[in-house]
Design an enzyme around this catalytic site. Structure first.
Site, mmCIF file in Angstrom:
data_model
loop_
_atom_site.group_PDB
_atom_site.id
_atom_site.type_symbol
_atom_site.label_atom_id
_atom_site.label_comp_id
_atom_site.label_asym_id
_atom_site.label_seq_id
_atom_site.Cartn_x
_atom_site.Cartn_y
_atom_site.Cartn_z
ATOM 1 N N SER A 159 0.844 -1.191 0.000
ATOM 2 C CA SER A 159 0.000 0.000 0.000
ATOM 3 C C SER A 159 0.885 1.250 0.000
ATOM 4 O O SER A 159 2.073 1.174 0.334
ATOM 5 C CB SER A 159 -0.884 -0.003 1.254
ATOM 6 O OG SER A 159 -1.517 1.244 1.416
ATOM 7 N N TYR A 172 -1.775 -0.346 10.419
ATOM 8 C CA TYR A 172 -1.930 -0.716 9.007
ATOM 9 C C TYR A 172 -0.695 -0.278 8.217
ATOM 10 O O TYR A 172 -0.197 -1.022 7.366
ATOM 11 C CB TYR A 172 -3.210 -0.067 8.468
ATOM 12 C CG TYR A 172 -3.631 -0.488 7.087
ATOM 13 C CD1 TYR A 172 -3.601 -1.820 6.681
ATOM 14 C CD2 TYR A 172 -4.110 0.450 6.171
ATOM 15 C CE1 TYR A 172 -4.012 -2.199 5.409
ATOM 16 C CE2 TYR A 172 -4.530 0.084 4.899
ATOM 17 C CZ TYR A 172 -4.476 -1.244 4.526
ATOM 18 O OH TYR A 172 -4.883 -1.609 3.264
HETATM 19 P P1 NAD Z 1 -11.927 -5.852 0.656
HETATM 20 O O1 NAD Z 1 -12.299 -5.707 2.092
HETATM 21 O O2 NAD Z 1 -12.931 -5.519 -0.388
HETATM 22 O O3 NAD Z 1 -11.394 -7.333 0.398
HETATM 23 C C1 NAD Z 1 -10.674 -8.047 1.345
HETATM 24 C C2 NAD Z 1 -11.199 -9.473 1.335
HETATM 25 O O4 NAD Z 1 -10.397 -10.244 2.235
HETATM 26 C C3 NAD Z 1 -12.653 -9.591 1.820
HETATM 27 O O5 NAD Z 1 -13.430 -10.266 0.847
HETATM 28 C C4 NAD Z 1 -12.543 -10.402 3.115
HETATM 29 O O6 NAD Z 1 -13.624 -11.290 3.316
HETATM 30 C C5 NAD Z 1 -11.249 -11.156 2.898
HETATM 31 N N1 NAD Z 1 -10.632 -11.565 4.165
HETATM 32 C C6 NAD Z 1 -10.562 -10.849 5.322
HETATM 33 N N2 NAD Z 1 -9.949 -11.575 6.260
HETATM 34 C C7 NAD Z 1 -9.616 -12.761 5.689
HETATM 35 C C8 NAD Z 1 -8.975 -13.936 6.168
HETATM 36 N N3 NAD Z 1 -8.541 -14.029 7.438
HETATM 37 N N4 NAD Z 1 -8.808 -14.973 5.314
HETATM 38 C C9 NAD Z 1 -9.260 -14.898 4.031
HETATM 39 N N5 NAD Z 1 -9.880 -13.809 3.532
HETATM 40 C C10 NAD Z 1 -10.054 -12.756 4.354
HETATM 41 O O7 NAD Z 1 -10.583 -4.995 0.479
HETATM 42 P P2 NAD Z 1 -9.912 -4.405 -0.833
HETATM 43 O O8 NAD Z 1 -10.068 -2.930 -0.790
HETATM 44 O O9 NAD Z 1 -10.326 -5.172 -2.042
HETATM 45 O O10 NAD Z 1 -8.379 -4.712 -0.492
HETATM 46 C C11 NAD Z 1 -7.651 -5.797 -1.038
HETATM 47 C C12 NAD Z 1 -6.186 -5.636 -0.656
HETATM 48 O O11 NAD Z 1 -5.691 -4.391 -1.145
HETATM 49 C C13 NAD Z 1 -5.937 -5.607 0.852
HETATM 50 O O12 NAD Z 1 -4.708 -6.238 1.128
HETATM 51 C C14 NAD Z 1 -5.836 -4.129 1.167
HETATM 52 O O13 NAD Z 1 -5.100 -3.908 2.336
HETATM 53 C C15 NAD Z 1 -5.120 -3.647 -0.079
HETATM 54 N N6 NAD Z 1 -5.238 -2.232 -0.382
HETATM 55 C C16 NAD Z 1 -6.451 -1.631 -0.559
HETATM 56 C C17 NAD Z 1 -6.509 -0.279 -0.881
HETATM 57 C C18 NAD Z 1 -7.824 0.429 -1.076
HETATM 58 O O14 NAD Z 1 -7.809 1.663 -1.266
HETATM 59 N N7 NAD Z 1 -8.935 -0.287 -1.083
HETATM 60 C C19 NAD Z 1 -5.338 0.458 -1.012
HETATM 61 C C20 NAD Z 1 -4.114 -0.185 -0.830
HETATM 62 C C21 NAD Z 1 -4.079 -1.533 -0.532
#
Ligand code: NAD
Length: 275
Positions: A159, A172
């Site tokens: 991130s 985080y």
């Molecule tokens: P999201 O919450 O839509 O998706 C995360 C998924 O992980 C969910 O479907 C959840 O059920 C699943 N999950 C949670 N705990 C779990 C576990 N213990 N085992 C298996 N699955 C599990 O989030 P997103 O926005 O799609 O983020 C995806 C990745 O990208 C993450 O690593 C997040 O930190 C990273 N990220 C997101 C952003 C953003 O702006 N959304 C920015 C930078 C990085």
């Protein structure tokens, strides 16, 4: 060549988009998520569109659950070629109320108001476990299939906050910095056995996790949302589709000499000093 690709957290916003895009390239996709129904829905969408996917329930923090998922994937598709470690996120108990600590905060009795001194170890632990351990454990389980074979790789999701920490979210930010660091460590460790390891570092994407932080109920930007857009030279949030070409590139054999990198996909956020 069609590969078997495992994506964790692929019931979520960003990784479901990656899963759908990789399926369109002809790969076999294992959609893993803690929420089985979300994983199944993504797999069904892929299959309805003529792709090949299965939804599998798995907890990235439990090795037994990952081993069970691997058995199912191996019996359906054979060995795993690529792992995308997508499960991750923040926890409110690891988040401060304000960006800066001020003297008057010492007397603030508002319910739910949290300074650095109120951060709950449980929130810190949750966030470090989900992002760091939740990347390491699936790699231990699925990369055993990759050792000594051609065309295999691991892609982690870091991130923006890994380069320079964002205010309010020390847990985080620290956990994603650990993911970037681990990406480099593992790239070196696996360099002799044919497994490339890279990461993407998405900037700001409006998703369910951060919507309430960045937008008001009428859709207008919160002060934090305004600050983010102001710090993003391209002046907008990313959309999940903005990640697709980089994910395709890093998973492709054309990237055979690329390992240990963390690619920002951020509209210029990490390049901009704000001045
Ligand atoms: P999201 O919450 O839509 O998706 C995360 C998924 O992980 C969910 O479907 C959840 O059920 C699943 N999950 C949670 N705990 C779990 C576990 N213990 N085992 C298996 N699955 C599990 O989030 P997103 O926005 O799609 O983020 C995806 C990745 O990208 C993450 O690593 C997040 O930190 C990273 N990220 C997101 C952003 C953003 O702006 N959304 C920015 C930078 C990085």
């Amino acid at each position: 060549m069609a590969k078997t690709i495992v994506l964790t957290g692929a019931g979520g916003v960003l990784c479901s988009t990656m899963a759908i895009a990789l399926a369109k390239q002809g790969h076999q996709i294992a959609v893993l998520d803690l929420r089985k129904e979300a994983a199944d829905a993504v797999a069904q969408q892929i299959n309805n569109d003529g792709g090949n996917a299965i939804g599998v329930a798995a907890n990235v923090l439990e090795k037994d659950s990952l081993e069970t998922a691997k058995k199912e994937i191996n019996s359906k598709y054979g060995k795993v070629d690529i792992l995308i470690n997508g499960a991750g996120g923040n926890h409110p108990l690891g988040t401060t109320s304000n960006p800066f600590f001020q003297l008057e905060d010492l007397d603030n009795q508002t319910e739910g108001f949290k300074t650095f001194f109120d951060l709950d170890p449980k929130g810190i632990e949750f966030t470090f476990n989900l992002n760091f351990l939740g990347t390491l454990l699936p790699t231990q389980v699925f990369a055993t299939d990759m050792v000594g074979r051609e065309g295999c790789s691991v892609l982690n999701i870091s991130s923006m906050n890994a380069f320079t920490p964002l205010t309010k979210i020390p847990a985080y930010s620290g956990a994603k910095a650990a993911v970037s660091n681990f990406t480099q460590w593992l790239a070196v460790h696996f360099s002799k056995v044919g497994i490339r390891v890279n990461a993407i570092a998405p900037g700001f994407f409006l998703t369910d996790q951060n919507r309430a932080l960045l937008t008001n109920s009428d859709g207008s930007a919160t002060p934090r949302g305004e600050q983010i857009i102001g710090q993003t030279p391209m002046g907008r949030y990313g959309t999940p589709d903005d990640l697709v070409s980089t994910v395709n590139w890093l998973c492709d054999d054309g990237a055979a000499f690329i390992t240990g990198i963390v690619v920002p996909i951020d509209g210029g956020f990490s390049a901009y000093s704000g001045v």
